[in-house]
Design an enzyme around this catalytic site. Structure first.
Site, PDB file in Angstrom:
ATOM      1  N   HIS A   1       9.430   2.997   6.600  1.00 41.96           N
ATOM      2  CA  HIS A   1       8.751   4.298   6.566  1.00 41.96           C
ATOM      3  C   HIS A   1       7.476   4.308   7.406  1.00 41.96           C
ATOM      4  O   HIS A   1       6.946   5.364   7.704  1.00 41.96           O
ATOM      5  CB  HIS A   1       8.407   4.664   5.123  1.00 41.96           C
ATOM      6  CG  HIS A   1       9.620   4.998   4.299  1.00 41.96           C
ATOM      7  ND1 HIS A   1       9.940   6.282   3.924  1.00 41.96           N
ATOM      8  CD2 HIS A   1      10.600   4.214   3.800  1.00 41.96           C
ATOM      9  CE1 HIS A   1      11.056   6.270   3.217  1.00 41.96           C
ATOM     10  NE2 HIS A   1      11.479   5.026   3.125  1.00 41.96           N
TER      11      HIS A   1
ATOM     12  N   ASP B   1       0.369   7.000  11.982  1.00 39.16           N
ATOM     13  CA  ASP B   1       1.148   7.343  10.793  1.00 39.16           C
ATOM     14  C   ASP B   1       2.621   7.251  11.155  1.00 39.16           C
ATOM     15  O   ASP B   1       2.999   7.655  12.261  1.00 39.16           O
ATOM     16  CB  ASP B   1       0.820   8.791  10.357  1.00 39.16           C
ATOM     17  CG  ASP B   1       0.787   8.937   8.844  1.00 39.16           C
ATOM     18  OD1 ASP B   1       1.572   8.245   8.174  1.00 39.16           O
ATOM     19  OD2 ASP B   1      -0.018   9.743   8.341  1.00 39.16           O
TER      20      ASP B   1
HETATM   21  P1  ADP Z   1       1.631   8.732   3.005  1.00 41.25           P
HETATM   22  O1  ADP Z   1       3.087   8.507   2.662  1.00 41.25           O
HETATM   23  O2  ADP Z   1       1.033   7.703   3.913  1.00 41.25           O
HETATM   24  O3  ADP Z   1       0.760   8.987   1.832  1.00 41.25           O
HETATM   25  P2  ADP Z   1       2.559  11.343   4.064  1.00 41.25           P
HETATM   26  O4  ADP Z   1       1.751  12.471   4.635  1.00 41.25           O
HETATM   27  O5  ADP Z   1       3.770  10.998   4.844  1.00 41.25           O
HETATM   28  O6  ADP Z   1       1.576  10.105   3.879  1.00 41.25           O
HETATM   29  O7  ADP Z   1       3.042  11.737   2.592  1.00 41.25           O
HETATM   30  C1  ADP Z   1       2.107  12.028   1.592  1.00 41.25           C
HETATM   31  C2  ADP Z   1       2.767  12.851   0.492  1.00 41.25           C
HETATM   32  O8  ADP Z   1       1.907  12.851  -0.640  1.00 41.25           O
HETATM   33  C3  ADP Z   1       2.981  14.300   0.898  1.00 41.25           C
HETATM   34  O9  ADP Z   1       4.207  14.744   0.407  1.00 41.25           O
HETATM   35  C4  ADP Z   1       1.803  15.027   0.233  1.00 41.25           C
HETATM   36  O10 ADP Z   1       2.076  16.343  -0.141  1.00 41.25           O
HETATM   37  C5  ADP Z   1       1.555  14.170  -0.984  1.00 41.25           C
HETATM   38  N1  ADP Z   1       0.111  14.225  -1.341  1.00 41.25           N
HETATM   39  C6  ADP Z   1      -0.918  13.842  -0.604  1.00 41.25           C
HETATM   40  N2  ADP Z   1      -2.090  14.108  -1.238  1.00 41.25           N
HETATM   41  C7  ADP Z   1      -1.772  14.675  -2.411  1.00 41.25           C
HETATM   42  C8  ADP Z   1      -2.519  15.205  -3.509  1.00 41.25           C
HETATM   43  N3  ADP Z   1      -3.849  15.207  -3.535  1.00 41.25           N
HETATM   44  N4  ADP Z   1      -1.836  15.710  -4.550  1.00 41.25           N
HETATM   45  C9  ADP Z   1      -0.488  15.708  -4.536  1.00 41.25           C
HETATM   46  N5  ADP Z   1       0.264  15.258  -3.525  1.00 41.25           N
HETATM   47  C10 ADP Z   1      -0.365  14.743  -2.482  1.00 41.25           C
END
Ligand code: ADP
Length: 452
Positions: A154, A361
């Site tokens: 991922h 990312d």
């Molecule tokens: P990573 O997997 O590195 O955290 P991504 O952007 O690919 O980054 O995925 C992050 C996921 O987590 C997304 O689906 C996003 O909506 C969720 N997310 C991030 N911050 C929050 C938050 N404060 N509350 C709920 N969901 C969150």
């Protein structure tokens, strides 16, 4: 059709209702084919208390294994998150390595294989997820498992020149040849891995197949996505909710820029905060006219680098707010907590601009969620780091280099002043792309490539 076995470090437990998009996709795949989901239980126990927790819900079997505190420290906090995470995100100077932690990581992968193997059937298809479990396929092969095995990474895969900073690089990466299919997020990552196999490990290559001795492994890109229709639906439904109305009312007609990220150094938050401060310094006409809401729930707080990042950001937000705030306006609203997915979808919809500016990312799902959540008649603009995997799929975003402060300021300014027609044009192209390439298409694509 053969049974599907999914293996991942964390498993969305049967009764977990707040599971993310990936968890929902895995559940859908397991339901369709009948299957087993194997992983860590999330529990740390004394060695004598270790258990494998089995449960069946519908046609899905769950098997969750406890880890000891020592295993958790070496495998998860140590090698996975202080060695692999920074290196694979192109930050070798942040990498911490010890042979003991690598040995602990290998040991946990061996343990997973030993506890999973007896649960397997001959014609199962196995889908292993992410950097925690790179050597798992080879451990399964060592136990005589002959099933088709696919692995999906991922996070990014850096080129050979960076990868070789890892002292155990050859030992680790060679284990991937035990897989029939290795999926990565984009073409560059696929090239980097195939080149590494050929140049460092002496494998042969034929198209997207690398041949190492007896083993043939296909290396291919499968850009992950979101449940686009569901996010669009949630954002529409959220528009009328009290939380959304309160946020909108609190803006008193001002513009809103939004950022949503786990508190992680790969996300480029300090540079984003600096860029927003610089934007206000250089564009005084925008003071009191735009607020930046950064939602950043803390993560991996047992790792020191994450705690340091947290205090750095508190200082940075405090300094900008101290300099520019008015009695009725705060430039940066910095919120360290999680929200329900539908609440976030509502926030995205209200925002005029999203700042998604990671230093690196694998994909960045927030960029896609923001696009999915926009109102078609008046969509917001997306400022997106060219170093997020999503940039390859969303070239209509305002692409920026997070290491270029002037470029970041330009991106913010362009996003806030973009005419409606241009916003619509860019958004339509992005929305069409993520509607066609959604999370269902992603998992079907991977499983088709792995074979039925
Ligand atoms: P990573 O997997 O590195 O955290 P991504 O952007 O690919 O980054 O995925 C992050 C996921 O987590 C997304 O689906 C996003 O909506 C969720 N997310 C991030 N911050 C929050 C938050 N404060 N509350 C709920 N969901 C969150």
């Amino acid at each position: 059709m053969s049974r599907l076995v999914v293996v991942s470090n964390r498993v969305a437990q049967p009764r977990e209702t707040r599971a993310g998009g990936l968890a929902a996709a895995m559940r859908a795949a397991l339901k369709e084919h009948g299957g087993l989901w194997f992983g860590w239980s999330g529990k740390r126990v004394a060695p004598t208390e270790r258990a494998l927790h089995r449960e069946r819900v519908g046609n899905i079997d769950y098997a969750l294994l406890d880890l000891t505190r020592e295993e958790y420290e070496a495998y998860y906090l140590g090698f996975a998150n202080r060695t692999l995470w920074p290196l694979l995100h192109f930050q070798p100077t942040m990498m911490q390595y010890s042979r003991a932690q690598y040995a602990g990581y290998r040991q946990v992968n061996k343990l997973f294989a030993a506890r999973l193997a007896p649960l397997l059937r001959e014609d199962d298809r196995i889908w292993i997820h992410d950097y925690h479990l790179i050597p798992l396929a080879s451990e399964l092969r060592a136990l005589g498992v002959g099933s088709r095995i696919g692995f999906f990474l991922h996070i990014p895969l850096p080129p050979r020149e960076l990868l070789i900073n890892l002292p155990c690089h050859a030992d680790l990466i060679a284990t991937l040849s035990a897989c029939d299919l290795v999926g990565v997020q984009n073409r560059d990552d696929a090239h980097a891995l195939a080149d590494y196999f050929v140049d460092v490990l002496g494998a042969q290559r034929s198209g997207d197949i690398v041949v190492s001795g007896e083993r043939r492994t296909r290396v291919a890109p499968f850009p992950i996505s979101i449940d686009t229709a569901e996010v669009a639906r949630q954002s529409q439904a959220a528009a009328a909710s009290a939380t959304s109305r309160n946020l909108r009312a609190s803006l008193s007609g001002r513009a809103l820029a939004v950022g949503v990220d786990r508190l992680d150094y790969s996300k480029g938050l300090p540079r984003r905060f600096e860029a927003f401060g610089r934007f206000l310094a250089e564009h005084p006409d925008w003071r009191s006219r735009v607020s930046f809401l950064q939602i950043a729930p803390p993560s991996r707080e047992e790792v020191p680098e994450y705690r340091e990042l947290r205090s750095k950001l508190e200082r940075s937000a405090g300094a900008t707010n101290g300099r520019y705030a008015e009695p009725d306006w705060v430039p940066i609203r910095y919120v360290n907590r999680s929200f329900a997915r539908r609440t976030l979808a509502g926030f995205y919809r209200i925002a005029d601009l999203a700042l998604v500016t990671p230093l690196r990312d694998g994909m960045n799902l927030v960029a896609k969620e923001f696009v999915a959540a926009q109102p078609p008649d008046d969509p917001g603009a997306l400022v997106l780091s060219r170093f997020a995997g999503a940039a390859g799929e969303l070239p209509q975003a305002l692409l920026v280099n997070p290491y270029d402060p002037e470029g970041m300021v330009e991106g913010i300014e362009r996003g806030l002043t973009m005419p409606l027609e241009e916003r619509r044009e860019r958004w339509t192209a992005m929305f069409e792309h993520i509607s066609k390439h959604d999370i269902d298409a992603w998992r079907r694509g991977f499983l088709e490539a792995l074979g039925n």
